[in-house]
Design an enzyme around this catalytic site. Sequence first.
Site, PDB file in Angstrom:
ATOM      1  N   GLY A  65       0.681  -0.981  -0.103  1.00 21.98           N
ATOM      2  CA  GLY A  65       0.091   0.375  -0.237  1.00 21.98           C
ATOM      3  C   GLY A  65       0.988   1.218  -0.063  1.00 21.98           C
ATOM      4  O   GLY A  65       0.602   2.291   0.599  1.00 21.98           O
TER       5      GLY A  65
ATOM      6  N   SER B 170       1.021  -3.661   5.222  1.00 24.88           N
ATOM      7  CA  SER B 170       1.083  -4.006   6.710  1.00 24.88           C
ATOM      8  C   SER B 170       1.619  -2.752   7.151  1.00 24.88           C
ATOM      9  O   SER B 170       2.835  -2.164   6.933  1.00 24.88           O
ATOM     10  CB  SER B 170       2.479  -5.401   6.087  1.00 24.88           C
ATOM     11  OG  SER B 170       3.241  -5.030   8.085  1.00 24.88           O
TER      12      SER B 170
ATOM     13  N   ALA C  38       9.320  14.447  -6.129  1.00 22.48           N
ATOM     14  CA  ALA C  38       8.811  15.290  -7.605  1.00 22.48           C
ATOM     15  C   ALA C  38       8.404  14.451  -8.550  1.00 22.48           C
ATOM     16  O   ALA C  38       8.585  12.959  -8.442  1.00 22.48           O
ATOM     17  CB  ALA C  38       9.932  15.366  -7.693  1.00 22.48           C
TER      18      ALA C  38
ATOM     19  N   LYS D 102       5.521  22.311 -10.182  1.00 20.80           N
ATOM     20  CA  LYS D 102       7.102  21.858 -10.662  1.00 20.80           C
ATOM     21  C   LYS D 102       7.481  22.098 -12.377  1.00 20.80           C
ATOM     22  O   LYS D 102       6.658  21.245 -13.011  1.00 20.80           O
ATOM     23  CB  LYS D 102       7.538  20.291 -10.283  1.00 20.80           C
ATOM     24  CG  LYS D 102       8.577  19.785 -10.844  1.00 20.80           C
ATOM     25  CD  LYS D 102       8.991  18.573 -10.995  1.00 20.80           C
ATOM     26  CE  LYS D 102      10.805  17.823 -11.769  1.00 20.80           C
ATOM     27  NZ  LYS D 102      10.502  16.730 -10.923  1.00 20.80           N
TER      28      LYS D 102
ATOM     29  N   LEU E  11       8.710  -0.103  -6.649  1.00 23.30           N
ATOM     30  CA  LEU E  11      10.842  -0.797  -6.342  1.00 23.30           C
ATOM     31  C   LEU E  11      10.657  -1.824  -6.669  1.00 23.30           C
ATOM     32  O   LEU E  11      11.296  -2.656  -6.895  1.00 23.30           O
ATOM     33  CB  LEU E  11      10.931   0.007  -5.176  1.00 23.30           C
ATOM     34  CG  LEU E  11      10.664   1.883  -4.547  1.00 23.30           C
ATOM     35  CD1 LEU E  11      10.754   1.857  -3.808  1.00 23.30           C
ATOM     36  CD2 LEU E  11      11.569   2.115  -5.813  1.00 23.30           C
TER      37      LEU E  11
ATOM     38  N   THR F 237      11.465   9.906 -12.027  1.00 27.63           N
ATOM     39  CA  THR F 237      10.482   9.196 -13.091  1.00 27.63           C
ATOM     40  C   THR F 237       9.760   7.970 -12.478  1.00 27.63           C
ATOM     41  O   THR F 237       9.313   7.249 -12.755  1.00 27.63           O
ATOM     42  CB  THR F 237      11.344   8.547 -13.900  1.00 27.63           C
ATOM     43  OG1 THR F 237      13.177   8.089 -13.694  1.00 27.63           O
ATOM     44  CG2 THR F 237      11.982   9.738 -15.353  1.00 27.63           C
TER      45      THR F 237
ATOM     46  N   ILE G 141       7.203   7.412  -9.721  1.00 23.08           N
ATOM     47  CA  ILE G 141       5.902   7.416  -9.247  1.00 23.08           C
ATOM     48  C   ILE G 141       5.613   7.083 -11.213  1.00 23.08           C
ATOM     49  O   ILE G 141       4.984   6.608 -11.288  1.00 23.08           O
ATOM     50  CB  ILE G 141       5.803   8.583  -8.697  1.00 23.08           C
ATOM     51  CG1 ILE G 141       6.378   8.202  -8.055  1.00 23.08           C
ATOM     52  CG2 ILE G 141       3.868   8.789  -8.992  1.00 23.08           C
ATOM     53  CD1 ILE G 141       5.999   9.671  -6.378  1.00 23.08           C
TER      54      ILE G 141
HETATM   55  P1  FAD Z   1       7.271   1.345  -1.738  1.00 24.65           P
HETATM   56  O1  FAD Z   1       7.021   2.506  -0.616  1.00 24.65           O
HETATM   57  O2  FAD Z   1       7.628   0.659   0.184  1.00 24.65           O
HETATM   58  O3  FAD Z   1       5.895   0.048  -0.114  1.00 24.65           O
HETATM   59  C1  FAD Z   1       5.854  -0.825   0.176  1.00 24.65           C
HETATM   60  C2  FAD Z   1       4.461  -1.956   0.308  1.00 24.65           C
HETATM   61  O4  FAD Z   1       4.810  -3.280   0.729  1.00 24.65           O
HETATM   62  C3  FAD Z   1       4.209  -1.100   2.062  1.00 24.65           C
HETATM   63  O5  FAD Z   1       2.898  -0.916   2.234  1.00 24.65           O
HETATM   64  C4  FAD Z   1       4.811  -2.130   2.929  1.00 24.65           C
HETATM   65  O6  FAD Z   1       3.639  -1.988   3.438  1.00 24.65           O
HETATM   66  C5  FAD Z   1       3.959  -3.578   2.369  1.00 24.65           C
HETATM   67  N1  FAD Z   1       4.350  -4.236   1.956  1.00 24.65           N
HETATM   68  C6  FAD Z   1       5.956  -5.054   1.758  1.00 24.65           C
HETATM   69  N2  FAD Z   1       5.990  -6.311   1.787  1.00 24.65           N
HETATM   70  C7  FAD Z   1       4.347  -6.890   3.051  1.00 24.65           C
HETATM   71  C8  FAD Z   1       4.308  -7.903   3.542  1.00 24.65           C
HETATM   72  N3  FAD Z   1       5.055  -9.332   3.997  1.00 24.65           N
HETATM   73  N4  FAD Z   1       2.805  -7.979   3.820  1.00 24.65           N
HETATM   74  C9  FAD Z   1       1.571  -6.712   3.793  1.00 24.65           C
HETATM   75  N5  FAD Z   1       2.641  -5.816   3.041  1.00 24.65           N
HETATM   76  C10 FAD Z   1       3.701  -5.752   3.017  1.00 24.65           C
HETATM   77  N6  FAD Z   1      10.018   9.086  -6.965  1.00 24.65           N
HETATM   78  C11 FAD Z   1      10.034   9.906  -7.341  1.00 24.65           C
HETATM   79  O7  FAD Z   1       8.411   9.971  -8.674  1.00 24.65           O
HETATM   80  N7  FAD Z   1       9.794  10.782  -6.987  1.00 24.65           N
HETATM   81  C12 FAD Z   1      11.056  11.299  -6.062  1.00 24.65           C
HETATM   82  O8  FAD Z   1      11.060  12.474  -6.579  1.00 24.65           O
HETATM   83  C13 FAD Z   1      10.958  10.242  -5.714  1.00 24.65           C
HETATM   84  N8  FAD Z   1      12.393  10.089  -4.483  1.00 24.65           N
HETATM   85  C14 FAD Z   1      12.907   9.432  -3.893  1.00 24.65           C
HETATM   86  C15 FAD Z   1      14.288   8.843  -3.557  1.00 24.65           C
HETATM   87  C16 FAD Z   1      14.312   7.941  -2.927  1.00 24.65           C
HETATM   88  C17 FAD Z   1      16.082   7.805  -2.270  1.00 24.65           C
HETATM   89  C18 FAD Z   1      13.820   6.983  -3.460  1.00 24.65           C
HETATM   90  C19 FAD Z   1      14.611   5.301  -2.214  1.00 24.65           C
HETATM   91  C20 FAD Z   1      12.812   6.346  -4.208  1.00 24.65           C
HETATM   92  C21 FAD Z   1      12.546   7.108  -4.867  1.00 24.65           C
HETATM   93  N9  FAD Z   1      11.372   7.370  -5.534  1.00 24.65           N
HETATM   94  C22 FAD Z   1      11.046   8.850  -6.078  1.00 24.65           C
HETATM   95  C23 FAD Z   1       9.930   6.122  -5.301  1.00 24.65           C
HETATM   96  C24 FAD Z   1       9.680   6.260  -4.598  1.00 24.65           C
HETATM   97  O9  FAD Z   1       9.818   6.415  -3.313  1.00 24.65           O
HETATM   98  C25 FAD Z   1       8.714   4.974  -5.378  1.00 24.65           C
HETATM   99  O10 FAD Z   1       8.492   4.629  -6.584  1.00 24.65           O
HETATM  100  C26 FAD Z   1       7.092   5.012  -4.381  1.00 24.65           C
HETATM  101  O11 FAD Z   1       7.252   5.642  -3.206  1.00 24.65           O
HETATM  102  C27 FAD Z   1       6.419   3.532  -4.717  1.00 24.65           C
HETATM  103  O12 FAD Z   1       6.759   3.125  -3.413  1.00 24.65           O
HETATM  104  P2  FAD Z   1       6.566   1.463  -3.498  1.00 24.65           P
HETATM  105  O13 FAD Z   1       4.741   1.679  -3.758  1.00 24.65           O
HETATM  106  O14 FAD Z   1       6.830   0.634  -5.017  1.00 24.65           O
HETATM  107  O15 FAD Z   1       7.049   0.814  -2.300  1.00 24.65           O
END
Ligand code: FAD
Length: 497
Positions: free
Chosen positions: A14, A40, A51, A79, A332, A343, A345
């Site tokens: 989430g 979780s 951004a 932006k 990710l 890039t 998001i």
């Molecule tokens: P996460 O936010 O890590 O979410 C993972 C989810 O999975 C969470 O809800 C967690 O609870 C759940 N989960 C994991 N394991 C389990 C389990 N066993 N059981 C239940 N739930 C579980 N992107 C941009 O577009 N612009 C930016 O400026 C930018 N800056 C960034 C800077 C940094 C340093 C980094 C590292 C990333 C950046 N990003 C940026 C990327 C951006 O943060 C991510 O692409 C975006 O937040 C998506 O993350 P996600 O949802 O894939 O993962």
Amino acid sequence: MMKNFIKKVVIVGGGTAGWIAAALLSKLMGNALTIELVESDAIGTIGVGEATIPPIRHLNEALGIDEADFMRETGATIKLAIKFEGWHRPGQDYFHAFGAVGQDFAFCPFHHFWLRAQQTNIHSELWDYNLNYQCIQANKFAPVSTKDPNLEVPYAYHFDASRYALYLRRYAEQRGVKRVEGMVEQVQRDTTSGDIAQLILKDGTVLAGDLFLDCSGLRGLLIHETLGTAFEDWSHWLPCDRAVAVPSEPLTAALAYTRSIAHPMGWQWRIPLQHRNGNGLVYSSRHCSDDEAAHQLLTQLDSTATDEPRLIRFTTGRRVENWRHNVVAIGLSSGFLEPLESTSIHLIQSAVVRLLKLFSRQRIEPATVAEYNRQSALELEQIRDFIILHYHANQRVNDPFWDELRHMKIPNSLAQKIHLFQQTGALFKTQDELFVESSWLQVLIGQGVVPQDYHPMADQVTEAQLRSLLNNMKKIKQAPLQQMLDYREFLARINNK
Ligand code: FAD
């Protein structure tokens, strides 16, 4: 009538990825699908990502989100560009502004005229011919409604990604998405097909599904930990592998751009939101310790830190297959470049749109999976090359981090692009590439890659005509500013709507 094979989609995670997927699927296929999302609270989200780039507006439009409401709820600002400070060499800055530079003439891109002018002692900045840059200089902004792409002001947002995820959660839940709070502890596979059959949560809840979206973040719970999909490591080209991030008090000055400041061992972002400033230092752990990075960050803030710095580890690269069996990795879990051009998001948005376009009522066809993976790989490789360009074309001599990057062997696809530009000034975007010619142009010129020549079509005008052509172009680009608001006033109006 043929029945839908995929009736139930289970989303694991989430974060921004999980909730963008849930929102779009529920909006566009809500009648055909049952959607459950498990996340979780104990694990939480990555908590960074502020951004974005202009296509985010298409996502919000597709969801039917009201802009003012969204901006208020997520603390968003506008932006228009990224300012790269000291990337070419210390003390030299340039912008990567969204939108066209000049206006192309028949088959000859504008920049050839500008290149000729530089060689003829008619000096001007490339950015004088970009409307977004002019807005930044005048501190003005208003959405412009025009059919002329040369007079558009393409814009994106800075926002609080956690608030955005919450905003989309409310949206998706209203459209029937069921949220389950809990930790996935076991993943069971179908013994015949190898597909994922069901997830078992810590409290014993069982979540079965037909298609699983792995939005579990960097760990890749399904795509990697369960299915063992390999990771293609790109850290030899993009060696930054850590970030330390901290919020600080909001700035008094309203800036409509991201700041990206080169450091001896990486770079620092400064992102102005309405309610805070986002800051982070992205660095290579081979060149800098975590303590030193946190110290560097905290001593180079524009405003007082409001929390403790947080360390994030990552490896740049991509999952070799983003879709395997009945699992699609989004966010990710599918790979990560680094945040330099904001890039990630966007990649979530484009992955969900790709999935929607390839959705079929039949079984998951190998051809569907292959096409999804082909498009995903190409998209990421093109962005990878663009990001490597920023690092590679540097003149930060005697900084070991930057020296290594300047001397490294780069992908052939990028080497060819740079060579062609250096020799002839020609620039082409590859099919479906995210970053168009004007983006490449600004970063190439900004990083000091200057072509030896320009197109002979730019010689078709006299020197006097060239001078007036450039003067007129600047005036054309500045004209829309008169209809715009002071940027601060624009933000105030959004908040009062
Ligand atoms: P996460 O936010 O890590 O979410 C993972 C989810 O999975 C969470 O809800 C967690 O609870 C759940 N989960 C994991 N394991 C389990 C389990 N066993 N059981 C239940 N739930 C579980 N992107 C941009 O577009 N612009 C930016 O400026 C930018 N800056 C960034 C800077 C940094 C340093 C980094 C590292 C990333 C950046 N990003 C940026 C990327 C951006 O943060 C991510 O692409 C975006 O937040 C998506 O993350 P996600 O949802 O894939 O993962």
